[in-house]
Design an enzyme around this catalytic site. Structure first.
Site, PDB file in Angstrom:
ATOM      1  N   ASP A   1     -16.109  -6.788  -0.932  1.00  0.00           N
ATOM      2  CA  ASP A   1     -15.401  -6.900   0.357  1.00  0.00           C
ATOM      3  C   ASP A   1     -16.259  -6.547   1.572  1.00  0.00           C
ATOM      4  OD1 ASP A   1     -13.415  -7.222  -1.486  1.00  0.00           O
ATOM      5  OD2 ASP A   1     -12.170  -5.553  -0.831  1.00  0.00           O
TER       6      ASP A   1
ATOM      7  N   ARG B   1      -5.334   5.931   7.173  1.00  0.00           N
ATOM      8  CA  ARG B   1      -6.731   6.401   7.081  1.00  0.00           C
ATOM      9  C   ARG B   1      -6.971   7.532   8.065  1.00  0.00           C
ATOM     10  NH1 ARG B   1     -10.000   0.692   6.981  1.00  0.00           N
ATOM     11  NH2 ARG B   1      -9.540   0.090   4.827  1.00  0.00           N
TER      12      ARG B   1
ATOM     13  N   ARG C   1     -10.156   1.909  13.192  1.00  0.00           N
ATOM     14  CA  ARG C   1     -10.296   1.426  14.581  1.00  0.00           C
ATOM     15  C   ARG C   1      -8.989   0.925  15.191  1.00  0.00           C
ATOM     16  NH1 ARG C   1     -12.188  -1.922  10.948  1.00  0.00           N
ATOM     17  NH2 ARG C   1     -11.833  -4.180  11.024  1.00  0.00           N
TER      18      ARG C   1
ATOM     19  N   ALA D   1      -3.019  -2.823  -2.341  1.00  0.00           N
ATOM     20  CA  ALA D   1      -2.108  -3.918  -1.997  1.00  0.00           C
ATOM     21  C   ALA D   1      -2.105  -4.882  -3.175  1.00  0.00           C
ATOM     22  CB  ALA D   1      -2.610  -4.628  -0.749  1.00  0.00           C
TER      23      ALA D   1
ATOM     24  N   GLU E   1      -0.171  31.020  17.022  1.00  0.00           N
ATOM     25  CA  GLU E   1       0.458  32.241  17.535  1.00  0.00           C
ATOM     26  C   GLU E   1      -0.142  32.612  18.887  1.00  0.00           C
ATOM     27  OE1 GLU E   1      -0.964  31.747  14.648  1.00  0.00           O
ATOM     28  OE2 GLU E   1      -0.073  32.886  13.016  1.00  0.00           O
TER      29      GLU E   1
ATOM     30  N   LEU F   1      -9.281   2.887  -9.426  1.00  0.00           N
ATOM     31  CA  LEU F   1      -7.857   3.263  -9.473  1.00  0.00           C
ATOM     32  C   LEU F   1      -7.463   3.619 -10.909  1.00  0.00           C
ATOM     33  CD1 LEU F   1      -6.425   0.391  -7.206  1.00  0.00           C
ATOM     34  CD2 LEU F   1      -6.620   2.811  -6.573  1.00  0.00           C
TER      35      LEU F   1
END
Ligand SMILES: NC(=O)c1ccc[n+]([C@@H]2O[C@H](COP(=O)([O-])OP(=O)(O)OC[C@H]3O[C@@H](n4cnc5c(N)ncnc54)[C@H](OP(=O)(O)O)[C@@H]3O)[C@@H](O)[C@H]2O)c1
Length: 356
Positions: A195, A179, A202, A149, A46, A294
């Site tokens: 992993d 992300r 990035r 995935a 505003e 998950l």
């Protein structure tokens, strides 16, 4: 209101934990001024919209805004007060602000000063835009998006504990955009060990890297991992149980990781995990796996959205997408969207409501 929402979206990488807000000042059908909220501490939409316009330019005009004007003195003065002072004649708003410091008081201030008020314009779209902020105030926890995935046959890795590349390069870029649109990201320790991910954004130019959270009940995060190596430039939080005490936690802390020890042994209750995430200022959490994390979120019913990426590849054998320690009852889901990204298919699912 569509224009106000488009303006609000400009704050998507900087406004959090504040809501996304855009404002348009109208003289009849003509747009006189526009504004949006950029970041905490900067002018609210505003004030940004009205700027230094003289009183004759604002008197009796219509202000369109997607969220109820605030009514409290924060880092900036109350906006409802500003609109009254500038003699705005009409306010068109999408919905109320559930922040307990506002919660109807902004509308009330306008009404009691004789400002004509219309609430409900594009409310669904506006609520969707600020779903993280609204979830924090209405449900007291962050909005939770699960993302994984999988292969055509529903598997997320060929062998548990080893990384398997499933989705293509275009999905990789899209993941970084996703992300950047979430203030926080979470994975389980199994995923870190398998992993060694960075969990950054990035590949999204101008995007903000999310705060990173790891569920690590026993404090096993390797000090040599890429997460720890980058803890000073992108915040890293470890959520552990009591059994983690005395492990390598001090070393991790020295490297810049923040350690949260929940007062439990074994299973970390996800409600307490989400409380820790919220207390760190994160109201939109992207959960990127692995299978057991998950599975637990689905089992607990603490999921607002699922993003499932299916790659054109069948593994035949491997780790299923979600593995919960106890069987969860069936739940119904509603498909919100389905679209190709490169050679993969992205689906967005939400828990079904009675209307679905
Ligand atoms: N395709 C994809 O999108 C994707 C994404 C991420 C990971 N992955 C793959 O998935 C695999 C890793 O999956 P994962 O299931 O082994 O690892 P994970 O889900 O990342 O982490 C599992 C570990 O965290 C513990 N844990 C999780 N939630 C907990 C809670 N609330 N309280 C206490 N402990 C909790 C589990 O304990 P318990 O042993 O008691 O269950 C287990 O030790 C890797 O192969 C990785 O490459 C694939």
């Amino acid at each position: 209101m569509r224009r106000a929402l488009a303006l609000a979206t400009r704050g998507r990488w900087s406004a959090a934990p504040n809501p996304l807000v855009g404002a348009v000042l109208l003289d009849g059908d003509r747009v006189i001024a526009e504004g949006w909220h950029e970041r905490p501490g900067s002018p609210h939409a505003e004030a940004a919209c009205l700027g230094n316009l003289p009183l004759e330019a604002t008197t009796g005009r219509t202000l369109v805004i997607n969220l109820e004007p605030c009514a409290h003195q924060g880092r900036t003065p109350p906006c409802a007060e500003l609109l009254v002072k500038r003699r705005i004649g009409r306010v068109i708003a999408a919905h109320a602000d559930p922040d307990p410091r506002v919660a109807g008081r902004g509308f009330e201030r306008l009404r009691s000063s004789g400002v004509d008020l219309a609430i409900g314009s594009l409310e669904h779209e506006a609520r969707e835009l600020n779903r993280h902020f609204l979830c924090r105030h209405e449900r007291g926890r962050p909005w939770v998006t699960l993302k994984w995935a999988q292969s055509l046959d529903g598997l997320i890795a060929l062998v548990q504990g080893r990384p398997t590349t499933l989705s293509g390069a275009a999905s990789g870029l899209e993941t970084h955009r996703l992300r950047a649109a979430h203030p926080g990201i979470l994975v389980g320790i199994g995923t870190v060990l398998a992993d060694d991910p960075l969990l950054d954004a990035r590949h999204c130019p101008g995007g903000r890297a999310p705060r990173r959270f790891v569920i690590d009940p026993l404090g096993e995060l390797p000090p040599g991992s890429r997460l720890v190596a980058t803890a000073r430039t992108q915040p890293l939080h470890l959520i552990c149980g009591r059994q983690a005490a005395g492990r390598n936690l001090r070393q991790l802390e020295r490297a810049g990781a923040r350690i949260h020890i929940l007062a439990v042994d074994g299973e970390l209750p996800l409600e307490a995990v989400l409380e820790t995430v919220l207390a760190a200022g994160v109201d939109g959490l992207l959960v990127e796996g692995g299978a057991r994390v998950l599975g637990r979120f689905l089992q607990a019913g603490l999921v607002d959205e699922v993003l499932r990426i299916t790659a054109p590849l069948a593994l035949g054998t491997g780790l299923p997408a979600a593995a919960a320690p106890r069987p969860a009852g069936p739940t119904r889901w509603h498909l919100l969207s389905r679209r190709p990204v490169g050679s993969d298919e992205w689906e967005t699912w939400r828990p079904a409501t009675e209307e679905d």
